[in-house]
Design a protein around this motif. Structure first.
Motif, PDB file in Angstrom:
ATOM      1  N   ILE A 143      48.178  25.647  39.389  1.00 30.15           N
ATOM      2  CA  ILE A 143      47.075  26.554  39.676  1.00 30.15           C
ATOM      3  C   ILE A 143      47.074  27.702  38.663  1.00 30.15           C
ATOM      4  O   ILE A 143      46.024  28.084  38.126  1.00 30.15           O
ATOM      5  N   VAL A 144      48.275  28.227  38.409  1.00 31.47           N
ATOM      6  CA  VAL A 144      48.378  29.315  37.437  1.00 31.47           C
ATOM      7  C   VAL A 144      47.910  28.851  36.065  1.00 31.47           C
ATOM      8  O   VAL A 144      47.172  29.549  35.371  1.00 31.47           O
ATOM      9  N   LEU A 145      48.327  27.651  35.700  1.00 24.89           N
ATOM     10  CA  LEU A 145      47.925  27.084  34.415  1.00 24.89           C
ATOM     11  C   LEU A 145      46.409  27.004  34.306  1.00 24.89           C
ATOM     12  O   LEU A 145      45.813  27.387  33.299  1.00 24.89           O
ATOM     13  N   CYS A 146      45.766  26.518  35.350  1.00 24.92           N
ATOM     14  CA  CYS A 146      44.307  26.430  35.345  1.00 24.92           C
ATOM     15  C   CYS A 146      43.677  27.807  35.228  1.00 24.92           C
ATOM     16  O   CYS A 146      42.681  27.995  34.536  1.00 24.92           O
ATOM     17  N   THR A 147      44.287  28.763  35.909  1.00 23.38           N
ATOM     18  CA  THR A 147      43.741  30.119  35.848  1.00 23.38           C
ATOM     19  C   THR A 147      43.803  30.655  34.423  1.00 23.38           C
ATOM     20  O   THR A 147      42.832  31.226  33.917  1.00 23.38           O
ATOM     21  N   ILE A 148      44.953  30.462  33.781  1.00 25.56           N
ATOM     22  CA  ILE A 148      45.066  30.908  32.389  1.00 25.56           C
ATOM     23  C   ILE A 148      44.027  30.205  31.529  1.00 25.56           C
ATOM     24  O   ILE A 148      43.375  30.817  30.685  1.00 25.56           O
ATOM     25  N   GLY A 149      43.874  28.911  31.783  1.00 24.23           N
ATOM     26  CA  GLY A 149      42.868  28.155  31.040  1.00 24.23           C
ATOM     27  C   GLY A 149      41.490  28.762  31.184  1.00 24.23           C
ATOM     28  O   GLY A 149      40.747  28.893  30.211  1.00 24.23           O
ATOM     29  N   ILE A 150      41.145  29.151  32.394  1.00 26.48           N
ATOM     30  CA  ILE A 150      39.837  29.762  32.610  1.00 26.48           C
ATOM     31  C   ILE A 150      39.698  31.041  31.814  1.00 26.48           C
ATOM     32  O   ILE A 150      38.663  31.299  31.193  1.00 26.48           O
ATOM     33  N   TYR A 151      40.741  31.859  31.813  1.00 24.84           N
ATOM     34  CA  TYR A 151      40.667  33.100  31.043  1.00 24.84           C
ATOM     35  C   TYR A 151      40.426  32.807  29.572  1.00 24.84           C
ATOM     36  O   TYR A 151      39.548  33.377  28.939  1.00 24.84           O
ATOM     37  N   VAL A 152      41.256  31.907  29.038  1.00 27.50           N
ATOM     38  CA  VAL A 152      41.146  31.636  27.598  1.00 27.50           C
ATOM     39  C   VAL A 152      39.770  31.085  27.245  1.00 27.50           C
ATOM     40  O   VAL A 152      39.096  31.562  26.333  1.00 27.50           O
ATOM     41  N   LEU A 153      39.331  30.076  27.993  1.00 28.07           N
ATOM     42  CA  LEU A 153      38.045  29.454  27.673  1.00 28.07           C
ATOM     43  C   LEU A 153      36.905  30.447  27.847  1.00 28.07           C
ATOM     44  O   LEU A 153      35.969  30.479  27.045  1.00 28.07           O
ATOM     45  N   SER A 154      36.986  31.268  28.875  1.00 21.18           N
ATOM     46  CA  SER A 154      35.928  32.263  29.060  1.00 21.18           C
ATOM     47  C   SER A 154      35.863  33.197  27.868  1.00 21.18           C
ATOM     48  O   SER A 154      34.789  33.486  27.351  1.00 21.18           O
ATOM     49  N   PHE A 155      37.028  33.654  27.415  1.00 18.63           N
ATOM     50  CA  PHE A 155      37.009  34.581  26.287  1.00 18.63           C
ATOM     51  C   PHE A 155      36.519  33.930  25.005  1.00 18.63           C
ATOM     52  O   PHE A 155      35.826  34.552  24.206  1.00 18.63           O
ATOM     53  N   VAL A 156      36.865  32.673  24.839  1.00 17.79           N
ATOM     54  CA  VAL A 156      36.353  31.961  23.665  1.00 17.79           C
ATOM     55  C   VAL A 156      34.826  31.987  23.683  1.00 17.79           C
ATOM     56  O   VAL A 156      34.171  32.335  22.698  1.00 17.79           O
ATOM     57  N   PHE A 157      34.261  31.651  24.824  1.00 22.29           N
ATOM     58  CA  PHE A 157      32.807  31.627  24.923  1.00 22.29           C
ATOM     59  C   PHE A 157      32.211  33.026  24.809  1.00 22.29           C
ATOM     60  O   PHE A 157      31.113  33.206  24.280  1.00 22.29           O
ATOM     61  N   VAL A 158      32.928  34.021  25.331  1.00 19.65           N
ATOM     62  CA  VAL A 158      32.427  35.393  25.231  1.00 19.65           C
ATOM     63  C   VAL A 158      32.334  35.803  23.769  1.00 19.65           C
ATOM     64  O   VAL A 158      31.329  36.370  23.328  1.00 19.65           O
ATOM     65  N   PHE A 159      33.361  35.487  23.011  1.00 17.58           N
ATOM     66  CA  PHE A 159      33.328  35.862  21.594  1.00 17.58           C
ATOM     67  C   PHE A 159      32.200  35.138  20.870  1.00 17.58           C
ATOM     68  O   PHE A 159      31.496  35.711  20.048  1.00 17.58           O
ATOM     69  N   LEU A 160      32.042  33.863  21.189  1.00 16.94           N
ATOM     70  CA  LEU A 160      30.945  33.129  20.567  1.00 16.94           C
ATOM     71  C   LEU A 160      29.607  33.758  20.950  1.00 16.94           C
ATOM     72  O   LEU A 160      28.723  33.928  20.111  1.00 16.94           O
ATOM     73  N   ALA A 161      29.477  34.121  22.223  1.00 16.78           N
ATOM     74  CA  ALA A 161      28.224  34.722  22.680  1.00 16.78           C
ATOM     75  C   ALA A 161      27.962  36.027  21.940  1.00 16.78           C
ATOM     76  O   ALA A 161      26.838  36.304  21.531  1.00 16.78           O
TER      77      ALA A 161
END
Lengths: 417, 291, 383
Positions: free
Chosen positions: C290-308
């Motif tokens: 669960i923690v791993l997935c949570t970290i994944g969400i953070y990373v992927l969200s930030f990737v998309f935020v930077f792209l945005a």
């Protein structure tokens, strides 16, 4: 005025973004079609049957088919040196090793025959299968499954009765006795309408909402509003923008549908089955065959679905336009439209299960547009009403007109800073 | 204090300005030129929004682009078209810009009140700007340019949207300001600055045409400007003889003001050249009517 | 300067935006998340699977040794006896010849369907929903998994390519078999994908306008000539990043609180390789997963935020800004999250692939912002 509309349309058609998205969407649709085309050779059987024995399944044609199959099975006996009763039983006892001993041609022959047998078996059982179908039972099962009660249950039962009448008529005229692609393994109806057409609808909507929002808020976002709205054409330009948006919608839908359907029918040959009724007994994918309210050959169904979806999408354009005029910001327009679309779609899910509201709230454009495979169909769950589509479009046309009127009036008088 | 040395600006094939050499010290300078002559380009370079393609711009000997915020701290800029948040009041808007200008909140509030007084907008301090007239917004723009008490004040078409009374007040404000700082006003409303500018800069053919006091510039046309009265029908023919500066209808006749560099007619009345005359004369190629 | 940052945050978080964020989340919640909460476990046999799983954890902990398995089988046998008694007590079952559980089990509706038996079966399982019989079914499934665990794994090993094979061998050697019911983790997978989609859309909704807004409103001329000048660009990066962080964290908090309603915490210590179904490269516990997935969400969200934010800097208008992100977001929601989030350590995804993709994403998105931020310092501002 035409020139203004033309110039407005250009803003969309020359935009690299729209061109790019169109290409991406088209390619995705191609991918969808090709990815599922592994069985397209098998579909030729159905076409072959319609060609050889006629589209209608009569006792004579069925008998003929059976005879022909017997002959072929006889050939198999020769080819394999075994006593073959049916291809099905032959394969049942065949091991992989033995199968591989036969040549490709022979394997193909077996396979084709097996498919023909499958079609024959299904066709032979039509009458008995249909005997076992009861619209009332269907309704009752639905009531049980979704725990409906009160008004909701009553309405469902009433509709089921009406459908029963239609169903009986259908049985009488033998409308359902027509060849079509076998429902269970291929699910062509769902594939075309629920997968492909629905994808096109979604893509078109995205493009159209973006385009309409772009056109309508263009002057405000490019700060040319003070200029444009003070010209001779003035605020009437807003009306031009509406027409331009509608025109853009028409073109986009036509192009997207055109490209996608062209690909689809190139890959999947419907040759002799264009006239096959949607209510064909072979068009049976899950628990029930598709039973349309009216006798409709495939081509007619496809055309009506296209016309209907077009109307819905045009209405969506008008609604987006109204939102854009009110909000004057393309970013928010997009999301507000998305919210509106989602709410309409989800609303029936929140209605109490005993209330007639459950059904009333399905009369919206989102529900219609998300279920292309259930249009005009009687056993379509919550959207089963005979005139569901017509009523929905009519009501929402009125709503759109009212919105347009409201928003126009507002815009005529509003201050432009 | 500000020196432009061999400055040029090219956009791809197109050269907007070249070989610009100018020196500015304290005082009020008017930048006069028709649109497209490179006025806005020069202004944007002075405001660090654009970099010159060649040459350098120095403030007290240092390159303004290398000075970075040390230069911008001294800069006040009012663009020709500027943006604002329509749901903000002038107070909120000016506070936002004050923060960007490095002015503390308390200090800013005091200044904002003062400045809004100065531009005659004290009553609307808390009203949303979307309700403002064009002139009011322009005045807020002037206020923001003054927020940080700039040593270099650059104003691009600042009187657009102001009525005559407001323009008069503005002229007064400008000449006050010009006493202890560099004020550069770009405009084509000659009357706004001819009475108050120390020097006028005119750009022509991508280079500096004049940089001098108003009198000296007007002197270039000394003895060549006349006025006379003619019949309306003679107007067209007249155009072939002289460079027309203006025409006025009076009591059935047309009074023309014009430039003629040869021997005058007796009927012609010599008049003192005005800055506007020079402007029209120098830029006549861009305007109708050729001699 | 903090005030400048605060001012920029105020511009992002307007009432309109908050309202929209709220409504969008409400809709997305009902569209993709709510189902996994309300219908958990989803009918039978999931309910029984879930219950038996809880029982197993309580009695045997997170691992089952031979003693435990023997005990489990004993429980099963006891239930069979009980079932026998149950059937015998009801005449209608005895009438069709079902007086023992074994006989009932022997009925095959495909080979020899009998109407009466169909009726009774339906009545027993679906109308009356007798717990006993559902549980027996599930226990049988679990026991079968146990009995075949070695043979099953060995045959998989025989057919597997490298490098999966090595991992399977490792699993076999360390006796890491799949014995526990997988209801909880599958539910979590579907739940978290819904949450990831919701968070992604939310965060992009809030952050996308960040640069385009002021550019549209012709504020750059004024902003860039102040003391702060073009450094404002980086302030906005910070504002956008902080805002995203709050959105992701806030929404995760809310949705995890809602998730707690599923009461899956007893499963948390079970290593995920014990759950029937998927195999993984590594052996985190459910909680670590669960923690791993949570970290994944953070990373992927930030990737998309930077792209945005990057798109926000260069796209000419809002429509283009939205339009260009749509294919990316659709891919992510339809396919990406499956591969990169819940499929992060999936045995059948190449081991190096997911980390590489993450790293590439991060480098590209950060790189884009670094480049644009430098570019902003130098470029001519004509509009």
């Amino acid at each position: 005025m035409m020139r203004i509309i033309f110039l407005e349309c250009k803003k969309v058609f020359m935009s690299p973004l729209f061109i790019g998205l169109f290409i991406v969407f088209s390619m995705f649709n191609m991918y969808l079609i090709v990815d599922n085309s592994y069985f397209k050779e098998e579909l030729k059987i159905a076409n072959g049957l319609a060609e050889t024995y006629g589209l209608e399944i009569t006792n004579e044609s069925l008998h003929q088919l059976e005879e022909d199959i017997k002959l072929e099975v006889g050939k198999m006996t020769e080819m394999t040196g075994q006593e073959v009763e049916s291809v099905f039983s032959f394969f049942d006892q065949l091991s992989m090793e033995d199968y591989e001993k036969y040549s490709e041609e022979e394997q193909s022959f077996f396979h084709q025959l097996q498919l023909k047998e499958a079609y024959l078996n299904v066709a032979k059982q039509i009458d008995s299968d249909y005997e076992g179908l009861s619209m009332k039972a269907l309704a009752e099962a639905e009531i049980e499954k979704y725990q409906l009660s009160g008004n909701a249950a009553e309405i469902l039962l009433t509709e089921a009765e009406k459908l029963s009448i239609r169903f009986d008529k259908l049985k009488q005229t033998g409308e359902h006795k027509q060849w079509f692609f076998l429902g269970q393994p291929y699910e062509m109806h769902s594939f075309l309408f629920r997968t492909i057409v629905k994808a096109v609808v979604f893509e078109a909507l995205i493009l159209i909402v973006l385009a309409t929002a772009l056109l309508t808020t263009y002057e405000f976002e490019n700060r040319t509003h003070l200029l444009v709205y003070a010209t001779k054409r003035g605020r009437i330009v807003m009306k031009d923008k509406l027409f331009a948006s509608l025109l853009v919608t028409t073109v986009i839908v036509a192009m997207l549908l055109g490209v996608t359907l062209a690909a689809y029918f190139t890959v999947f040959d419907y040759a002799y089955l264009w006239k096959s009724s949607i209510s064909s007994a072979l068009n049976w994918e899950y628990n029930f065959p598709y039973i349309t309210w009216w006798d409709m050959p495939f081509w007619k169904f496809l055309s009506l679905v296209i016309v209907l979806l077009y109307s819905c999408i045009l209405l969506f354009t008008a609604i987006t336009y109204a939102i854009a005029v009110a909000v004057k910001n393309s970013y928010f327009t997009f999301f507000i439209f998305a919210v509106f679309f989602a709410i309409c779609f989800m609303l029936p899910g929140f209605m109490p299960l005993s209330s007639s509201l459950l059904f009333i709230t399905t009369f919206n454009l989102s529900v219609v547009v998300m279920n292309p495979h259930l249009l005009f169909t009687g056993n379509g769950g919550l959207v089963m009403f005979k005139y569901h589509e017509v009523l929905t479009v009519t009501v929402w046309t009125v709503i759109a007109l009212v919105l347009y009127w409201l928003v126009s009036n507002h815009f005529k008088k509003v201050d432009i800073h | 204090m500000i020196v432009l040395k061999d400055v040029s600006k090219r956009y791809g094939d197109f050269t907007a300005l070249h070989d610009i050499n100018l020196e500015f010290t304290n005082g009020l300078y008017g930048l006069l030129a028709p649109n497209g002559a490179g006025k806005t380009t020069m202004i944007k370079m002075l405001a660090t929004l654009m970099r010159p393609s060649g040459g350098e711009i120095l403030y007290d000997g240092k390159d303004i682009f290398q000075m970075e915020e040390t230069y911008r701290t001294l800069l006040g800029y009012l663009p020709q078209q500027f943006g604002f948040y329509k749901n903000y009041s002038p107070k909120q808007y000016l506070l936002y810009l004050a923060a960007l200008k490095g002015i503390g909140k308390k200090e800013a509030l005091v200044k904002i009140e003062e400045l809004l007084e100065k531009v005659a907008l004290p009553d609307v301090m808390n009203k949303k700007m979307k309700k403002f007239s064009g002139g009011m917004i322009q005045r807020v723009g002037i206020a923001q340019a003054l927020l940080n008490d700039p040593k270099v004040l650059i104003l691009d078409e600042p009187t657009a949207g102001l009525d005559p009374k407001e323009r008069a007040r503005f002229r007064h404000l400008l000449s006050e300001l010009g006493r202890d700082r560099l004020v550069l006003v770009s405009t084509h409303i000659v009357s706004d600055i001819e009475s108050i500018a120390n020097e006028i800069v005119m750009i022509k053919n991508r280079q500096i045409l004049y940089k001098d006091s108003v009198e000296k510039i007007c002197q270039t046309l000394e003895g060549h400007v006349y006025e006379t009265s003619i019949k309306y029908e003679e107007l067209d023919a007249f155009r072939n003889r002289a460079i027309l500066l203006s025409e006025k209808q009076e009591q059935g006749n047309t009074i023309v003001r014009f430039i003629h560099k040869g021997k005058p007619d007796v009927a012609w009345l010599p008049v003192t050249p005005q800055l506007e005359d020079v402007f029209l004369y120098e830029y006549r190629d861009d305007v109708d009517g050729e001699v | 300067m903090l005030r400048v940052l605060w001012n920029e945050m105020k511009k992002i978080w307007t009432w309109k935006m908050l309202g929209l964020l709220f409504i969008v989340n409400l809709i997305l919640f009902f569209l993709v998340i709510e189902f996994e909460i309300e219908y958990f476990p989803n009918g039978r046999p999931e309910l029984d699977s879930y219950r038996i799983g809880m029982e197993m954890i309580e009695k045997y902990g997170i691992e089952m040794d031979e003693e435990d398995i023997a005990d489990f089988k004993q429980v099963y046998e006891a239930q069979v006896t009980e079932a026998d008694r149950y059937l015998q007590a009801r005449s209608e079952f005895v009438e069709v010849g079902w007086d023992t559980y074994e006989k009932y089990r022997a009925y095959d509706p495909f080979e020899h369907p009998e109407e009466r038996k169909e009726e009774l079966d339906f009545q027993l399982m679906h109308e009356e929903q007798v717990d006993l019989f559902w549980e027996l079914q599930e226990r049988e499934r679990l026991i079968e998994f146990h009995d075949w665990k070695e043979v099953g794994l060995e045959s998989i090993i025989a057919d597997s390519p490298e490098p999966q094979k090595t991992r399977y061998v490792e699993l076999l050697e360390n006796r890491m078999f799949q014995l526990y019911p997988e209801v909880a983790i599958r539910n979590f997978d579907r739940f978290i994908e819904g949450v990831a989609a919701t968070i992604l859309i939310s965060v992009l909704l809030v952050v996308s306008p960040i640069y385009l807004q002021d550019r549209n409103r012709r504020l750059l001329d004024l902003q860039y000539t102040t003391e702060k000048g073009r450094a404002l660009y980086r302030t906005k990066v910070l504002a956008g990043t902080l805002s995203s962080f709050w959105v992701v964290t806030g929404l995760l908090a809310v949705y995890f609180v809602i998730y707690a309603q599923n009461k899956t915490s007893p499963y948390f210590d079970v290593p995920i390789h014990m759950f029937i179904g998927k195999e993984y490269w590594y052996d985190p516990t459910f909680f670590q997963y669960i923690v791993l997935c949570t970290i994944g969400i953070y990373v992927l969200s930030f990737v998309f935020v930077f792209l945005a934010m990057g798109f926000s800097t260069i796209m000419p208008n809002y429509v283009a800004l939205i339009g260009i992100q749509i294919p990316l977001v659709i891919w992510m929601i339809g396919d990406g999250f499956n591969r990169l989030l819940t499929g992060m350590i999936d045995l059948w995804t190449a081991k190096w692939m997911v980390p590489t993709v993450y790293i590439v994403f991060v480098i590209v998105s950060v790189g884009v912002m670094v480049y644009l931020s430098k570019r902003e310092k130098k470029r001519d501002i004509s509009m």
